[in-house]
Design an enzyme around this catalytic site. Sequence first.
Site, short mmCIF file in Angstrom:
data_model
loop_
_atom_site.label_atom_id
_atom_site.label_comp_id
_atom_site.label_asym_id
_atom_site.label_seq_id
_atom_site.Cartn_x
_atom_site.Cartn_y
_atom_site.Cartn_z
N HIS A 100 -4.30 0.48 4.00
CA HIS A 100 -4.24 -0.87 3.89
C HIS A 100 -3.26 -1.15 5.33
O HIS A 100 -2.39 -0.50 5.69
CB HIS A 100 -3.28 -1.38 2.73
CG HIS A 100 -2.05 -0.71 2.39
ND1 HIS A 100 -2.04 0.61 1.75
CD2 HIS A 100 -0.79 -1.29 2.75
CE1 HIS A 100 -0.80 0.71 1.59
NE2 HIS A 100 0.07 -0.08 2.00
N HIS A 102 -0.72 -4.44 6.92
CA HIS A 102 0.19 -5.06 6.53
C HIS A 102 -0.07 -6.30 7.80
O HIS A 102 0.09 -6.03 9.02
CB HIS A 102 1.71 -4.70 6.29
CG HIS A 102 1.96 -3.82 5.35
ND1 HIS A 102 2.61 -4.27 4.37
CD2 HIS A 102 1.74 -2.47 5.17
CE1 HIS A 102 2.90 -3.24 3.51
NE2 HIS A 102 1.99 -2.21 4.00
P1 AMP Z 1 3.02 0.33 1.28
O1 AMP Z 1 4.57 0.53 1.20
O2 AMP Z 1 2.85 0.26 2.91
O3 AMP Z 1 2.04 1.27 0.68
O4 AMP Z 1 2.71 -1.19 0.89
C1 AMP Z 1 2.39 -1.61 -0.56
C2 AMP Z 1 2.60 -2.92 -0.78
O5 AMP Z 1 1.89 -3.19 -1.65
C3 AMP Z 1 4.00 -3.40 -0.80
O6 AMP Z 1 4.23 -4.39 0.31
C4 AMP Z 1 3.86 -4.07 -2.16
O7 AMP Z 1 4.65 -5.01 -2.28
C5 AMP Z 1 2.41 -4.26 -2.07
N1 AMP Z 1 1.72 -4.58 -3.73
C6 AMP Z 1 2.05 -3.37 -4.58
N2 AMP Z 1 1.14 -3.88 -5.77
C7 AMP Z 1 0.67 -5.02 -5.41
C8 AMP Z 1 0.06 -6.15 -6.19
N3 AMP Z 1 -0.47 -5.83 -7.58
N4 AMP Z 1 -0.19 -7.14 -5.48
C9 AMP Z 1 -0.07 -7.32 -4.21
N5 AMP Z 1 0.73 -6.54 -3.67
C10 AMP Z 1 1.09 -5.38 -4.18
#
Ligand code: AMP
Length: 138
Positions: A100, A102
Site C-alpha cells: 500500500h 500512503h
Molecule cells: P503500514 O504501517 O504502512 O502497514 O500502514 C497500515 C495502515 O493501515 C495504518 O496507517 C493503519 O492506520 C491503516 N489501517 C489499518 N486497518 C485499517 C482499516 N480497517 N481501515 C483503514 N485503515 C486501516
Amino acid sequence: MDENCIFCKIINGQIPSTKIYENDYVYAFLDIMPVNKGHTLVVPKKHSKNLLEDDVEDLKHCVEAVQKIAPAIVRAVEADGFNLGVNTNKAAGQAVFHTHFHIIPRHEEDGLRPWPQRKYDEGEIDPVKEKIIKALEK
Ligand code: AMP
Ligand code: ZN
C-alpha cells in the site's frame, strides 16, 4: 486474495472502508488513523505482501492512481503538499502486509517534523556505496 489479509477483506467488501476511488486494479480508502485528515491508502487489488513482491504493472497502476488522487486530496483538505510513503517490512513500520501507498496531505504549519537526518563519518560513504553497487550485481 489472501483470506487472512485485512486489506483483501476491505477490497472484497467483507470489512467496511471509506472508499474514495476504485478501478479494475486499484482500491483507495481513507486511513482510519490519519496522520492528517485525508490520509489515504492506495492498494493494488491483487494481493502481494510488499512493494518488492508486487507485480510491476500493478505498481504502475498504483502510481497512476496516486497521480490522479493526490491532487484531489490536496485540494479537498486545502493542503499545501503531500508525502507519499511505502513502508516495507516491520523495521520500516509496515503493519499490514498487503502492498500500500500512503498519501499524507501536508500543511505548511502542521507541526510534523521530517525524519531526523544524520551524517556520514569521514571515509564512511564510499564503502557504503561500494557495498550497494556489489549487492546490485547479485
Ligand atoms: P503500514 O504501517 O504502512 O502497514 O500502514 C497500515 C495502515 O493501515 C495504518 O496507517 C493503519 O492506520 C491503516 N489501517 C489499518 N486497518 C485499517 C482499516 N480497517 N481501515 C483503514 N485503515 C486501516
Ligand atoms: Zn491482501
